[in-house]
Design a protein around this motif. Structure first.
Motif, PDB file in Angstrom:
ATOM      1  N   SER A 268     -12.848  -9.296 -41.134  1.00 42.25           N
ATOM      2  CA  SER A 268     -11.559  -9.729 -41.730  1.00 42.25           C
ATOM      3  C   SER A 268     -11.740 -11.071 -41.200  1.00 42.25           C
ATOM      4  O   SER A 268     -12.378 -11.557 -40.252  1.00 42.25           O
ATOM      5  CB  SER A 268     -10.646  -8.899 -41.402  1.00 42.25           C
ATOM      6  OG  SER A 268     -10.711  -9.026 -40.001  1.00 42.25           O
ATOM      7  N   ASP A 269     -11.050 -12.060 -41.874  1.00 41.77           N
ATOM      8  CA  ASP A 269     -10.981 -13.471 -41.287  1.00 41.77           C
ATOM      9  C   ASP A 269     -10.238 -13.429 -40.070  1.00 41.77           C
ATOM     10  O   ASP A 269     -10.719 -14.319 -39.110  1.00 41.77           O
ATOM     11  CB  ASP A 269     -10.111 -14.282 -42.252  1.00 41.77           C
ATOM     12  CG  ASP A 269     -10.776 -14.568 -43.649  1.00 41.77           C
ATOM     13  OD1 ASP A 269     -11.965 -14.557 -43.510  1.00 41.77           O
ATOM     14  OD2 ASP A 269     -10.213 -14.958 -44.552  1.00 41.77           O
ATOM     15  N   THR A 309     -11.206  -3.315 -50.145  1.00 42.89           N
ATOM     16  CA  THR A 309     -11.577  -4.731 -49.342  1.00 42.89           C
ATOM     17  C   THR A 309     -11.982  -5.592 -50.356  1.00 42.89           C
ATOM     18  O   THR A 309     -12.063  -6.783 -49.907  1.00 42.89           O
ATOM     19  CB  THR A 309     -12.390  -4.320 -48.187  1.00 42.89           C
ATOM     20  OG1 THR A 309     -13.599  -3.878 -49.074  1.00 42.89           O
ATOM     21  CG2 THR A 309     -12.075  -3.013 -47.518  1.00 42.89           C
ATOM     22  N   GLU A 313      -8.277 -10.029 -48.074  1.00 43.59           N
ATOM     23  CA  GLU A 313      -8.286 -10.219 -46.778  1.00 43.59           C
ATOM     24  C   GLU A 313      -7.483  -8.948 -46.178  1.00 43.59           C
ATOM     25  O   GLU A 313      -7.692  -8.489 -45.069  1.00 43.59           O
ATOM     26  CB  GLU A 313      -7.884 -11.500 -46.396  1.00 43.59           C
ATOM     27  CG  GLU A 313      -7.259 -11.789 -44.824  1.00 43.59           C
ATOM     28  CD  GLU A 313      -8.512 -11.548 -43.969  1.00 43.59           C
ATOM     29  OE1 GLU A 313      -7.930 -11.492 -42.751  1.00 43.59           O
ATOM     30  OE2 GLU A 313      -9.658 -11.602 -44.320  1.00 43.59           O
ATOM     31  N   LYS A 316      -9.434  -5.941 -46.200  1.00 41.34           N
ATOM     32  CA  LYS A 316     -10.475  -5.925 -45.148  1.00 41.34           C
ATOM     33  C   LYS A 316      -9.771  -5.448 -43.607  1.00 41.34           C
ATOM     34  O   LYS A 316     -10.411  -4.808 -42.901  1.00 41.34           O
ATOM     35  CB  LYS A 316     -10.982  -7.140 -45.012  1.00 41.34           C
ATOM     36  CG  LYS A 316     -12.230  -7.453 -45.990  1.00 41.34           C
ATOM     37  CD  LYS A 316     -12.558  -8.715 -46.181  1.00 41.34           C
ATOM     38  CE  LYS A 316     -13.711  -9.043 -47.217  1.00 41.34           C
ATOM     39  NZ  LYS A 316     -13.268  -8.726 -48.482  1.00 41.34           N
ATOM     40  N   ARG A 317      -8.505  -6.144 -43.493  1.00 43.29           N
ATOM     41  CA  ARG A 317      -7.877  -5.701 -42.285  1.00 43.29           C
ATOM     42  C   ARG A 317      -7.455  -4.271 -42.061  1.00 43.29           C
ATOM     43  O   ARG A 317      -7.461  -3.771 -41.113  1.00 43.29           O
ATOM     44  CB  ARG A 317      -6.461  -6.573 -42.081  1.00 43.29           C
ATOM     45  CG  ARG A 317      -6.695  -8.024 -41.644  1.00 43.29           C
ATOM     46  CD  ARG A 317      -5.512  -8.938 -41.471  1.00 43.29           C
ATOM     47  NE  ARG A 317      -5.833 -10.367 -41.390  1.00 43.29           N
ATOM     48  CZ  ARG A 317      -4.988 -11.287 -41.037  1.00 43.29           C
ATOM     49  NH1 ARG A 317      -3.899 -10.962 -40.473  1.00 43.29           N
ATOM     50  NH2 ARG A 317      -5.220 -12.643 -41.250  1.00 43.29           N
ATOM     51  N   LYS A 381     -18.731 -17.682 -43.441  1.00 45.57           N
ATOM     52  CA  LYS A 381     -17.342 -17.950 -43.670  1.00 45.57           C
ATOM     53  C   LYS A 381     -17.220 -19.181 -44.960  1.00 45.57           C
ATOM     54  O   LYS A 381     -16.299 -18.987 -45.683  1.00 45.57           O
ATOM     55  CB  LYS A 381     -17.079 -18.796 -42.266  1.00 45.57           C
ATOM     56  CG  LYS A 381     -16.230 -18.033 -41.260  1.00 45.57           C
ATOM     57  CD  LYS A 381     -15.063 -17.792 -41.756  1.00 45.57           C
ATOM     58  CE  LYS A 381     -14.024 -17.087 -40.431  1.00 45.57           C
ATOM     59  NZ  LYS A 381     -12.821 -16.954 -40.856  1.00 45.57           N
ATOM     60  N   ASP A 386     -18.492 -12.314 -51.730  1.00 46.71           N
ATOM     61  CA  ASP A 386     -17.463 -11.402 -50.901  1.00 46.71           C
ATOM     62  C   ASP A 386     -18.386 -10.547 -49.962  1.00 46.71           C
ATOM     63  O   ASP A 386     -18.805  -9.555 -50.262  1.00 46.71           O
ATOM     64  CB  ASP A 386     -16.632 -10.753 -52.009  1.00 46.71           C
ATOM     65  CG  ASP A 386     -15.581  -9.996 -51.142  1.00 46.71           C
ATOM     66  OD1 ASP A 386     -15.083 -10.531 -50.025  1.00 46.71           O
ATOM     67  OD2 ASP A 386     -14.878  -9.193 -51.987  1.00 46.71           O
TER      68      ASP A 386
END
Length: 492
Positions: A268-269, A309, A313, A316-317, A381, A386
């Protein structure tokens, strides 16, 4: 006072309900978006592979027979016909490679899946198995005898012959790839002759076929080492990714009870590639239970959480939080080894007809582990692709295969991307792959060959300097080049 207290309780209940409902709604939305899914049918006279990007017209698709006398006779006739008609032959199992490794345009495609007979030598712990068998077939068979596969990949829905042809590796502790567990195999060559290949008989062919991508003949019967099925207790460590190697040595290498192990990087970011988990399974002194019945409802929930996901974002978290949360809950739970190995690729199945999931893998020596993560971080990044997952598995040095990717003990970084089926995303994936390979070369690593053919001949040979010798030997053992595929066309 009572009203105020009741108001506080109702407010907390309402907040809790919202807190719970948001992730549920997010996952259900993924299911709703799949409700109109219709699997894309492959047109008659064509084939494809797991990439869904290799739709190719073929001459003939042949399902091989189930029994040994029948398959030998049929394959000999097919090879004779192929020579007479100047046709090429490609060999397929479950077709989980992604670069056309089981496909040749306008060629004959052999589907080996029906050939799956099995026999166990319990005295010597050797399983004889047809190359078309799936690993799940072997696991179910061995479970009845208290045995288990020595080395296999993370999913049991691949074929034995396919895994040998790509020389896959597993998540078994301190072991080389699958080649190390192969005792011997029979191979039908371009003339229809059946050769026995082992470390003492036809040694050169033995090394070439393991990781040879079906270019040297047809693998028929395989003898594999098997081990005892065990009861294994789940453990995990959550840590900073920069401490991964240090903790791996402490909790895994120095622990003789660890049997299976894999790592995961946070993608995740928030905290991108900064956190990791090491998930491992220790031997316990209990009798392993028989394979449980398949829990389709539980598997579908896991799949939906994973699919939620994609391009999210939040998803994903959520997945990271749910997985690490479940680790706490399931810590010390006991599984059988066979149960752990018997995961199907449908657990992550993509049901979006407009996109596909693509794998890549890079093998990095321990000394460059942290630098590799540091180097790939800005590249990933800034990519429009994806990223869905990065798993880490340790692979010991491979002394058995000619095209070996583990020339020393390495860590394999397995990347899974979701790619839209557009020319733009295909170009973006090719650019990303080459950037990741440049970083891999800088860090003295190698890349895995079963995936998309985005690396050119020269760069491939830089990583695999034995390539030209490999192709010379291919022509030595198959002078008419009967066995061909898109991988060979791209790199020869």
């Amino acid at each position: 006072m009572k009203k105020k207290y009741l108001f506080v309780l109702l407010t907390l209940a309402f907040i809790s309900l919202i807190f719970i409902s948001i992730p549920i709604f997010h996952v259900l939305k993924t299911k709703w978006n799949e409700s109109d899914f219709h699997k894309t049918e492959i047109p008659k006279g064509y084939t494809n592979d797991a990439s869904e990007l290799n739709l190719t017209k073929i001459d003939t698709l042949i399902l091989v027979p189930k029994t040994k006398p029948e398959i030998e006779n049929q394959l000999q006739q097919i090879l004779k016909y192929a020579k007479e008609k100047n046709l090429k032959v490609s060999i397929a199992g479950a077709q989980h490679s992604m670069g056309g490794h089981s496909i040749y345009p306008n060629g004959i495609l052999l589907n080996m899946l029906p050939y799956k007979q099995m026999e166990l030598d319990e005295k010597n712990n050797v399983l004889t198995i047809g190359s078309g068998a799936l690993w799940e077939d072997a696991i179910k068979y061995l479970d009845k005898h208290g045995k288990s596969i020595a080395v296999m990949q993370a999913f049991s829905s691949f074929s034995v012959g396919g895994s040998m042809s790509v020389n896959g590796h597993g998540w078994q502790k301190n072991l080389p790839p699958i080649s190390s567990s192969v005792v011997s195999f029979t191979l039908m060559n371009h003339n229809g002759e059946i050769l026995n290949c082992s470390r003492t008989e036809n040694q050169e062919l033995f090394k070439l076929v393991l990781g040879g991508y079906g270019l040297f003949g047809i693998i028929l019967d395989v003898k594999l080492k098997v081990v005892d099925n065990l009861a294994l207790q789940f453990k995990y460590v959550r840590l900073s990714s920069e401490n991964y190697v240090q903790y791996y040595k402490k909790f895994i290498l120095d622990n003789p009870n660890v049997n299976l192990v894999f790592g995961r990087l946070r993608i995740s970011d928030k905290h991108f590639l900064e956190e990791a988990t090491i998930n491992y399974f220790e031997k316990v002194n209990e009798r392993p239970l028989s394979l449980p019945a398949q829990n389709l409802k539980n598997e579908e929930t896991k799949r939906l959480i994973f699919r939620s996901t994609v391009d999210s974002e939040y998803g994903k978290r959520l997945r990271w939080d749910l997985e690490t949360g479940m680790n706490k809950i399931t810590k010390n739970t006991i599984f059988s080894r066979n149960e752990l190995l018997n995961d199907h690729v449908s657990l992550i199945e993509n049901k979006d007809p407009n996109s596909t999931d693509l794998l890549q893998e890079y093998f990095i020596p321990e000394r460059n582990f942290n630098q590799f993560i540091k180097d790939i971080k800005p590249i990933l990044k800034n990519s429009e692709l994806d990223l869905l997952n990065i798993t880490i598995r340790a692979v010991n040095k491979d002394n058995d295969s000619f095209m070996n990717y583990a020339r020393e003990n390495v860590f394999g970084f397995v990347f899974l991307f979701n790619q839209k089926k557009t020319d733009q995303q295909e170009r973006a994936m090719k650019a990303l792959t080459n950037k990741l390979l440049d970083i891999t070369i800088k860090n003295e690593g190698t890349f895995y060959l079963p995936y998309r053919l985005h690396i050119d001949k020269n760069k491939m040979r830089k990583v695999y300097p034995q390539t030209d010798s490999f192709f010379e030997l291919k022509r030595k053992y198959d002078p008419q080049e009967i066995f061909e595929n898109k991988f060979y066309l791209h790199y020869k």
